[in-house]
Structures are given as structure tokens and as C-alpha cells.
Design a protein around this motif. Structure first.
Motif, PDB file in Angstrom:
ATOM      1  N   UNK A 288      23.631   2.068 -76.213  1.00 14.66           N
ATOM      2  CA  UNK A 288      24.433   3.382 -75.905  1.00 14.66           C
ATOM      3  C   UNK A 288      22.936   4.566 -75.845  1.00 14.66           C
ATOM      4  N   UNK A 289      22.846   5.760 -75.756  1.00 11.77           N
ATOM      5  CA  UNK A 289      21.895   6.249 -76.584  1.00 11.77           C
ATOM      6  C   UNK A 289      22.440   8.029 -76.470  1.00 11.77           C
ATOM      7  N   UNK A 290      21.879   8.607 -76.856  1.00 11.05           N
ATOM      8  CA  UNK A 290      22.426   9.856 -76.570  1.00 11.05           C
ATOM      9  C   UNK A 290      21.655  11.310 -75.388  1.00 11.05           C
ATOM     10  N   UNK A 291      22.663  11.258 -74.708  1.00 16.78           N
ATOM     11  CA  UNK A 291      21.747  12.513 -73.675  1.00 16.78           C
ATOM     12  C   UNK A 291      21.796  13.943 -73.528  1.00 16.78           C
ATOM     13  N   UNK A 292      20.575  13.840 -73.407  1.00 15.00           N
ATOM     14  CA  UNK A 292      20.668  15.614 -73.175  1.00 15.00           C
ATOM     15  C   UNK A 292      21.792  16.818 -72.232  1.00 15.00           C
ATOM     16  N   UNK A 293      22.170  17.147 -72.495  1.00 11.02           N
ATOM     17  CA  UNK A 293      23.230  18.027 -72.318  1.00 11.02           C
ATOM     18  C   UNK A 293      22.025  19.560 -71.165  1.00 11.02           C
ATOM     19  N   UNK A 294      22.630  20.362 -70.628  1.00  7.16           N
ATOM     20  CA  UNK A 294      21.782  21.734 -70.267  1.00  7.16           C
ATOM     21  C   UNK A 294      22.837  22.082 -69.444  1.00  7.16           C
ATOM     22  N   UNK A 295      23.168  23.057 -69.597  1.00  8.91           N
ATOM     23  CA  UNK A 295      23.884  23.997 -68.178  1.00  8.91           C
ATOM     24  C   UNK A 295      23.256  24.905 -66.795  1.00  8.91           C
ATOM     25  N   UNK A 296      22.262  23.508 -66.670  1.00 12.69           N
ATOM     26  CA  UNK A 296      21.812  24.320 -65.333  1.00 12.69           C
ATOM     27  C   UNK A 296      22.222  22.926 -64.113  1.00 12.69           C
ATOM     28  N   UNK A 297      23.422  22.326 -63.801  1.00  9.41           N
ATOM     29  CA  UNK A 297      23.358  21.515 -63.391  1.00  9.41           C
ATOM     30  C   UNK A 297      23.167  20.609 -63.242  1.00  9.41           C
ATOM     31  N   UNK A 298      22.097  20.188 -63.869  1.00 13.20           N
ATOM     32  CA  UNK A 298      21.466  18.484 -63.541  1.00 13.20           C
ATOM     33  C   UNK A 298      21.556  17.599 -64.520  1.00 13.20           C
ATOM     34  N   UNK A 299      21.550  16.595 -63.536  1.00 11.08           N
ATOM     35  CA  UNK A 299      22.071  15.263 -63.891  1.00 11.08           C
ATOM     36  C   UNK A 299      21.357  14.418 -63.664  1.00 11.08           C
ATOM     37  N   UNK A 300      20.942  13.040 -64.555  1.00 16.04           N
ATOM     38  CA  UNK A 300      19.510  12.787 -64.829  1.00 16.04           C
ATOM     39  C   UNK A 300      19.717  11.405 -65.532  1.00 16.04           C
ATOM     40  N   UNK A 361      19.469   4.564 -70.441  1.00 17.19           N
ATOM     41  CA  UNK A 361      17.820   4.718 -71.785  1.00 17.19           C
ATOM     42  C   UNK A 361      17.739   6.107 -72.237  1.00 17.19           C
ATOM     43  N   UNK A 362      16.942   5.984 -72.907  1.00 19.88           N
ATOM     44  CA  UNK A 362      16.924   7.104 -73.982  1.00 19.88           C
ATOM     45  C   UNK A 362      16.195   8.437 -72.739  1.00 19.88           C
ATOM     46  N   UNK A 363      16.682   9.131 -72.892  1.00 23.76           N
ATOM     47  CA  UNK A 363      16.049  10.744 -72.495  1.00 23.76           C
ATOM     48  C   UNK A 363      17.216  10.529 -70.763  1.00 23.76           C
ATOM     49  N   UNK A 364      18.139  10.462 -70.933  1.00 22.57           N
ATOM     50  CA  UNK A 364      18.711  10.586 -69.749  1.00 22.57           C
ATOM     51  C   UNK A 364      19.262  11.922 -70.428  1.00 22.57           C
ATOM     52  N   UNK A 365      19.495  12.481 -69.124  1.00 22.42           N
ATOM     53  CA  UNK A 365      20.449  14.063 -68.759  1.00 22.42           C
ATOM     54  C   UNK A 365      21.612  14.350 -68.274  1.00 22.42           C
ATOM     55  N   UNK A 366      22.363  14.902 -69.206  1.00 24.27           N
ATOM     56  CA  UNK A 366      23.746  15.290 -68.600  1.00 24.27           C
ATOM     57  C   UNK A 366      24.241  16.828 -68.446  1.00 24.27           C
ATOM     58  N   UNK A 367      24.821  16.453 -67.816  1.00 21.38           N
ATOM     59  CA  UNK A 367      25.408  18.577 -67.370  1.00 21.38           C
ATOM     60  C   UNK A 367      26.499  18.574 -68.079  1.00 21.38           C
ATOM     61  N   UNK A 368      27.182  19.622 -68.421  1.00 19.09           N
ATOM     62  CA  UNK A 368      28.608  20.605 -68.431  1.00 19.09           C
ATOM     63  C   UNK A 368      29.365  20.586 -67.241  1.00 19.09           C
ATOM     64  N   UNK A 369      30.321  20.177 -67.436  1.00 19.03           N
ATOM     65  CA  UNK A 369      31.097  20.293 -65.753  1.00 19.03           C
ATOM     66  C   UNK A 369      32.561  20.708 -66.207  1.00 19.03           C
TER      67      UNK A 369
END
Length: 799
Positions: A288-300, A361-369
Motif C-alpha cells: 500500500x501507499x499513503x493517500x493524500x486527503x482533501x476536504x474538496x470532495x475529490x477522489x483520484x 500507486x503513490x499520489x492517490x487522493x481521497x476525500x473525507x466523507x
């Protein structure tokens, strides 16, 4: 987070695997209680802790917390003044031992490494080494206290051993003299007292107390009167021994009482570390890799792999949602990977918000739901007499009543289980409602109406799971922006359904349906063609790059050969001119000798001077061109250092750099006793082994083992002292001064130097030694011996 989504997305299986990687009961309990968080800062902190634990495992290997037991009940007993038993004290000792091991694991071998998020966990651990050492000295095992635990216990056990010896001596004597009366020639224990097994018919022959008999009554276990007193003394000593042990345990308990807070902190901290490192091992297991988190509702998600599928067979998918569109409709054939795609997005969200790394993959992005809703799978309920459609709709009604802009909604086969026309209409209405609510939504479907809805509605996007009609197998690749087609006719034809049936089926399609399917077919063909062309273009680009590199290398080789040929030609021409000059000089001298009395000496001498001058002009011209060729490579002023060896072209002298160049490129060069201001354009950088010393007469000698100079190898060494004095300087002042001096000394080829730092607090000495460890050209260093300055100096040897 609602429990239904956790169950539907199989979050509990991830937690089950995580729990297996914890090594203590306390850590396993924390793993079992792990649920997704909705607090952004808490999520980021948890992810950072997991990442730092992964880094530590990679650098130092894993760490085990096996042996950490819940000591909190024992701490409560200590708090009210009770004494602990052996097992309780050993549990605390085990906790302290693991605390010491964990604290050592947490230390950085290199003090310059930056602290991470786990630093505080390791810092608060208190191993209480003196207390733990005392416990280990007193308690050997769960059943044994050491003789050395107290003087009283040692004395009691010494007496017990003495009496035991006397008892055995007496019993052996009785046994040997009355062997015919005994059932067996052995000494046994009954009720803690030594006895002999006497045959029942001879009991009157052995005087003593009967303590037991065999089940048949043929053997009596008699304690001979001769050892009754000794057994009584032994029993008394056993009672004393137990009292001594209780005193020892009470003393150890008293030693632990002042540290109740530290012990509880150790327990909680070790449990948390076990939990964090279990997450790290899970990350390593899933790659696994650490996902970057945002509060903008963006999932990548980049190349995400569902963690519960076979890692050797699972096909990575890339999904993005929330930036250009917030509703993604996934279409494609059955078993094509649609459900896996939406489950992957949902499970990754739950894992990420739980502080777990995701297999992507590194650089994946998740948002807080705040909530994740999932309507996936067969929801038919026999107990509630609900059909599949009714069960799905009941779940969807609950979702619509709770979903908002901070929710992720996942639907599998939305609107299925009823009339296709009505089901499609319901699905469009449901998705439109969620789209207006700004919910992030993914839905799978077979309905063409939903494909058209996605094509015509802003903020809604189509996606499909690719299917190979030739092999009748899905590729499991998710293609965003491309609607999937049914492929029902193509699959049926491939499986052998007659053409006339397929053609008849096509007549039952409405014109708009047929046109839409044709459009999808055309889009799919274009996509496939573009994909193939893209691959070809990438191949062509690689070939062009390779050709370009080969041509560039060939041109560089040709330039090198051309320059070498020109240089060789010039050197040959110069050699020929020198030979001609020498021949002319020899001839003129001979003529002068022969015609010294003829009166034409002056004219011949003048002619010889004119010829020599012309030859020297040609020679100087060739020499100048040669020097320009050699110095064509300009010196980079940023890389020039004090002490570098250079050649001044205009003077044809070697020297060393005495000052750094100014803005105009002017600098001072030391050439023997001559110090001159020259420009960078008039300098050529010399190799280290060709630096020479210029004498006062302008000539130069190459410094080396064959030059006849034994005390130095470079001109710079003439001015380099064999020691540097740093006494009185701060660390920040001393290290740059030391660095420059060592560079100069190394360039001067001094075998070793002496660094004077004094004794003082030792801070300057430690800074000097830490700096020396980093220098690659330092072979070794040591503190000075007696007569060299002792610990106030450091002797440095160069490679």
C-alpha cells in the motif's frame, strides 16, 4: 459510519487481517475497534503514523510487543496498598522489558534524522530499569523465588537443605536395614512429609505414623518416628519460607507503588504502538501507499487493486471523481468488473479514513466523507417477505433520506429487478436527486437510458469496463468517459446463435436504440484505434530518441577525432620546425667557424638572427594555438576553490589559486614567490597530480616523488600548517574553518594533520568528530596520545 456499508464493502475482513498482525492482546483489541474517522486532522495524523511506522520497519525491521498483558487490575490493587503475586509482578516485569526494547528501537542511530510522529510514543516510555532489574533478581520463574532475594530466605533455605539431607540420611539407613518389610525401596511424600512404603503385614515392625495407604490396602505409607521431629522442623521452615517470600513480594510491590502512572502510560503506549505497527505490516502486505486527503470532495485513485482479490490476478483500476464530475455511471457486461470498481472506491475510502494505507500507486487522493452508503448485492429478504427490487428500494429510500454533499453513494445495478422502462426512469430520477444534492455517486447499470443521461447532463460522466468480444472475456480495465455497449448480439453470435435469429432480434429494437448502439460501437472502434496509434506513437518517439542519441554520440566522437588529428598535425609541424631550426643553427655556427677570418662574420650573424627570429615566431604561433586549444574548456568560477592548481597561459607558469574570482573574473594566483592578478580566461585548471611549483627564475618543476622534492608534493603545501587551532570558537564558527583547512591540507597531500579543539565541555570535540565522519577523504581519526595533546587534540589521517 453506518454499519451496513461496512458490512457490504467487507471492511470487517480488512480489520480481521489487521488484527492478525498485532502481537499483543491490547493491540489486537485496538485493531478490532478500529472504525473510519470523519475528522480530517485525526485522519491525517493516523496516516502519518502509519507511514512513519512503515519507514521504521523498512529501515530497522519489525518490532514485537508479544508479552504485553493488561496490568491495570494489578495497578488498582497497588493503589489501595495490596501486595501483588508472583504472576502479577512478572507481568509488570515483562511490560517493562518490552518498554526498554521499544525505547531502544525508537532511538535514531543518526542524531540528525528528523523526528517523526512516533517520536512522542517512544519518548514517554519509562523502562524503570532499576526496579525491573530487582524483580528479575528476586523472581526466577512463575514457581521459583531466588535464594538471593533476601538474607532471611537464603538462611531458611540453607536450613531446609540441611534438614532434608538429615532426613534422607535417616530414611536411607532405615530403608537399608528394613528392606524386607518394604513394598518398594523408595522414599515417598505424603501430606508434605517423608514416608516409607511398608507392607501392611509388617507395619508393627516399623514404628511411626501412618499417613496413607494404597488403594488395595497392601501398602501403608509410614513416617518413621526417627524423622518425625526432622519433618516437623522442615514443615516449620517451609512456613517461614512462605513468609519470607510474601515479604519479598510485598517489598517489590512497594517499589512499584510510586510508578503507577508510568506503568499505566507504558501499557497504553505499547498497545498503541502495537496497533500502529500492525497497520504498517498490513500496508507492507498489501503493498500500500499513503493517500493524500482533501476536504474538496475529490477522489483520484491511481492503479488501485482491491485488497481482497488475488494480488497476482487483480487488474489495477484508475478512478477519479469530484473534480470535473460528481456522478459516474459505470456500464459493461456481467462479470466485467463493475461491482469490483465501485467496491474498490468504497473500501479505499473506509480504509483511508481509518488510517490504513491503500493498495494503490503513490499520489492517490481521497476525500473525507461523513457517510458512505452502499446498495450492492442481492438484498432479497425471506424473513421480511421482500423481493429483490423491494429490498433494494427500501435501502435506497434510507440512503436518500440521509445523504448530503459530504456523502459517498454507491449503487450496483440501480433500478434492476423491475420493468426495464420504469426501472431506468426511477434510476435517472434517483441519480438526478443525488446529483443536485452534490453527493459523490457511482452507479453500475445496463440501461441505455442512463448512458444517454450521462452524455447529456453536465457533471455526470460515463465509464465502462472494457470487454474483448473476440475472446468473450472482460479485461477488467475501467475506461472513464466511454459508455459501455451491451455486446449481447456479438456475444450470442460468437457462442453460435444463428444469424437469422440475431437479425430478427435487431428488428425488434427501436430505431433510437439501434442508433445509440451503433454510436457506442463507433466510439469503441475509435477508442481502440486511438489507443493503438498512441502505442505506435510512443514506440516511434522512443526510436527517434535513440537515433538522436546515437547521432549525437557519433558527432562527438568525430569532433574528438578531428581535434586530435589537428593537434597531432600541429605538433608534428612544430617538431619539424624545431629540427630545421637546430639544423640551421648548427650550419651557421659551422660557417662562422670556417669564415672567421674572411670578414663576412657580421653579415652571417645578422642573417642567422633573422632566420632564428622567423622560426621562433612560427613556433610561438603554434604554441599559442596549442594553448588556446587546451584551454578551450572554460573554468566554472563556482567550482573553483582556494588551493586549486592552475596554469597561467600568458606566462606559461603553474601556480595555485590564492583568492576567489570577483565579479569580473579576476583573481590572484601564487606562482612561487610571484603573486599576480589574472583573469579566468587566462587560466587552465590542472589535474591534481600535475600541479607544479614555479621558482623565482620563472621555470617550473613538477612536484612528485620523482621530482627530487621529498618534503612536499604540491606548491600549496609550502604554506599549509600541520595543525589548525579551533580553541575559543563556537561550533558554528569552527566547522567552516575546519572544513576549509582540511580541504587545503588534503590538496597539499599532507599525510596527517592535528586539530586542536581543547577539552572544555566536549561539545566542540564532538562536533569535529561528527564532521570528520562525513568526509570521504578522511581515512581515520583519533584523539591525541600522551605527548600529542591528549584529548584536547584529534589526529586526522587522509586516504
Amino acid at each position: 459510519m453506518n454499519q451496513k456499508a461496512l458490512k457490504t464493502l467487507e471492511y470487517h475482513k480488512i480489520i480481521g487481517t489487521l488484527t492478525e498482525y498485532a502481537t499483543s492482546d491490547a493491540g489486537k483489541e485496538l485493531c478490532k475497534r478500529l472504525v473510519p474517522s470523519t475528522d480530517y486532522q485525526e485522519i491525517v495524523q493516523s496516516q502519518t503514523e502509519t507511514t512513519d511506522a512503515v519507514t521504521r520497519v523498512r529501515q530497522k525491521g519489525g518490532i514485537s510487543f508479544n508479552g504485553v498483558k493488561d496490568i491495570r487490575p494489578s495497578l488498582k490493587r497497588l493503589d489501595v496498598g495490596s501486595s501483588l503475586g508472583i504472576l502479577e509482578i512478572l507481568a509488570i516485569s515483562s511490560l517493562l522489558t518490552i518498554s526498554a526494547r521499544a525505547k531502544a528501537y525508537g532511538r535514531h542511530e543518526d542524531s540528525e534524522l528528523s523526528e517523526d510522529s512516533l517520536e512522542e510514543f517512544f519518548r514517554v516510555l519509562e523502562p524503570l530499569t532499576p526496579v525491573n532489574t530487582e524483580i528479575k533478581r528476586c523472581i526466577i520463574s512463575e514457581e521459583e523465588i531466588s535464594d538471593d532475594a533476601s538474607p532471611g530466605l537464603r538462611q531458611v533455605r540453607r536450613l531446609m537443605r540441611s534438614i532434608n539431607d538429615k532426613v534422607h540420611t535417616q530414611l536411607n539407613s532405615i530403608l537399608n536395614s528394613n528392606r524386607s518389610y518394604l513394598q518398594d525401596a523408595v522414599i515417598t511424600m505424603r501430606d508434605g512429609r517423608y514416608c516409607l512404603p511398608v507392607k501392611s503385614e509388617h507395619k508393627s515392625q516399623v514404628s511411626g505414623m501412618v499417613h496413607d495407604q494404597s488403594s488395595t490396602g497392601s501398602t501403608l505409607f509410614i513416617e518413621p518416628m526417627a524423622i518425625v521431629k526432622l519433618n516437623n522442623e522442615l514443615r516449620t521452615l517451609e512456613i517461614q519460607e512462605q513468609k519470607e517470600i510474601e515479604m519479598i513480594l510485598a517489598d517489590l510491590s512497594n517499589q512499584l507503588m510510586p510508578y503507577l502512572e508510568e506503568l499505566e502510560t507504558n501499557y497504553v503506549t505499547l498497545a498503541n504502538l502495537d496497533f500502529i505497527f500492525a497497520k504498517a505490516v498490513l500496508s507492507k502486505h498489501y503493498k500500500g501507499s499513503e493517500p493524500a486527503f482533501n476536504t474538496k470532495g475529490i477522489v483520484h485513485i491511481k492503479d488501485g487493486r482491491h485488497p481482497l482479490l488475488d494480488p497476482e490476478k487483480v487488474v489495477p483500476i484508475s478512478v477519479h471523481l469530484g473534480r470535473d464530475f460528481d456522478l459516474l455511471i459505470v456500464t459493461g457486461p456481467n462479470t466485467g468488473g463493475k461491482t469490483v470498481s465501485i467496491k474498490t472506491v468504497g473500501l479505499f475510502t473506509l480504509m483511508g479514513q481509518s488510517g490504513l494505507h491503500i493498495p494503490a500507486f503513490d499520489g492517490s487522493e481521497l476525500t473525507v466523507f461523513d457517510e458512505v452508503f452502499a446498495d450492492i448485492g442481492d438484498e432479497q429478504s425471506i424473513e421480511q417477505s421482500l423481493s429483490t427490487f423491494s429490498a433494494h428500494m427500501t435501502n435506497i429510500v434510507n440512503i436518500l433520506s440521509q445523504a448530503d454533499s459530504r456523502s459517498l453513494c454507491l449503487f450496483d445495478e440501480l433500478g434492476a429487478g423491475t420493468d426495464p422502462t420504469e426501472g431506468a426512469a426511477l434510476a435517472i430520477s434517483i441519480l438526478s436527486f443525488l446529483h443536485n444534492m452534490k453527493c459523490r455517486t457511482m452507479a453500475t447499470t445496463h440501461y441505455s437510458e442512463l448512458k444517454v443521461f450521462a452524455l447529456t447532463t453536465p457533471g455526470v460522466e460515463n465509464a465502462c469496463c472494457e470487454f474483448n468480444v473476440e475472446t468473450l472475456r472482460p479485461t477488467y480495465r475501467l475506461l472513464i468517459g466511454v459508455p459501455g455497449k451491451s455486446n449481447a448480439f456479438a456475444i450470442s453470435k460468437k457462442l453460435g446463435l444463428p444469424d437469422y435469429i440475431i437479425e430478427d432480434a435487431k428488428t425488434h429494437l427501436e430505431d433510437k436504440d439501434e442508433t445509440f448502439e451503433d454510436l457506442l460501437t463507433h466510439l469503441e472502434e475509435n477508442r481502440t484505434t486511438i489507443e493503438k496509434e498512441r502505442v505506435q506513437i510512443e514506440s516511434y518517439k522512443r526510436e527517434v530518441e535513440q537515433l538522436k542519441n546515437r547521432i549525437t554520440q557519433k558527432e562527438e566522437r568525430l569532433d574528438e577525432r578531428r581535434d586530435k588529428m589537428i593537434q597531432d598535425a600541429k605538433e608534428e609541424a612544430q617538431r619539424i620546425l624545431r629540427d630545421a631550426k637546430d639544423t640551421a643553427d648548427q650550419t651557421i655556427r659551422q660557417i662562422n667557424k670556417l669564415s672567421s677570418d674572411s670578414g663576412i662574420g657580421k653579415e652571417l650573424e645578422a642573417e642567422r638572427s633573422r632566420l632564428r627570429g622567423k622560426l621562433q615566431d612560427v613556433d610561438a604561433s603554434l604554441s599559442l594555438k596549442k594553448e588556446k586549444t587546451r584551454s578551450s574548456k572554460e573554468i566554472d568560477p563556482k567550482k573553483l576553490k582556494l588551493g586549486d592548481g592552475v596554469k597561467v597561459l600568458s606566462m606559461n607558469l603553474n601556480g595555485t589559486v590564492n583568492s576567489l574570482p570577483n565579479a569580473k573574473g579576476d583573481l590572484y594566483v601564487q606562482m612561487g614567490i610571484l603573486r599576480s592578478l589574472v583573469n579566468l580566461s587566462d587560466l587552465e585548471l590542472l589535474q591534481e597530480d600535475s600541479v607544479s611549483v614555479s621558482n623565482a627564475g620563472g621555470s617550473s618543476k613538477k612536484v612528485g616523488s620523482g621530482s627530487g622534492i621529498s618534503t612536499t608534493r604540491m606548491s600549496k603545501s609550502l604554506s599549509i600548517s600541520p595543525e589548525v587551532n579551533l580553541i575559543g570558537m563556537t561550533t558554528d564558527e569552527a566547522i567552516p574553518q575546519l572544513d576549509k583547512y582540511l580541504d587545503d591540507a588534503y590538496l597539499a597531500h599532507l599525510p596527517q594533520v592535528r586539530v586542536v579543539h581543547g577539552r572544555g565541555t566536549g561539545a566542540l570535540k564532538n562536533a569535529v568528530h561528527k564532521h570528520l565522519k562525513r568526509l570521504k577523504y578522511v581515512k581515520e581519526f583519533r584523539l591525541g596520545a600522551f605527548g600529542e595533546g591528549d584529548s584536547g587534540v584529534t589526529i586526522v589521517s587522509f586516504k
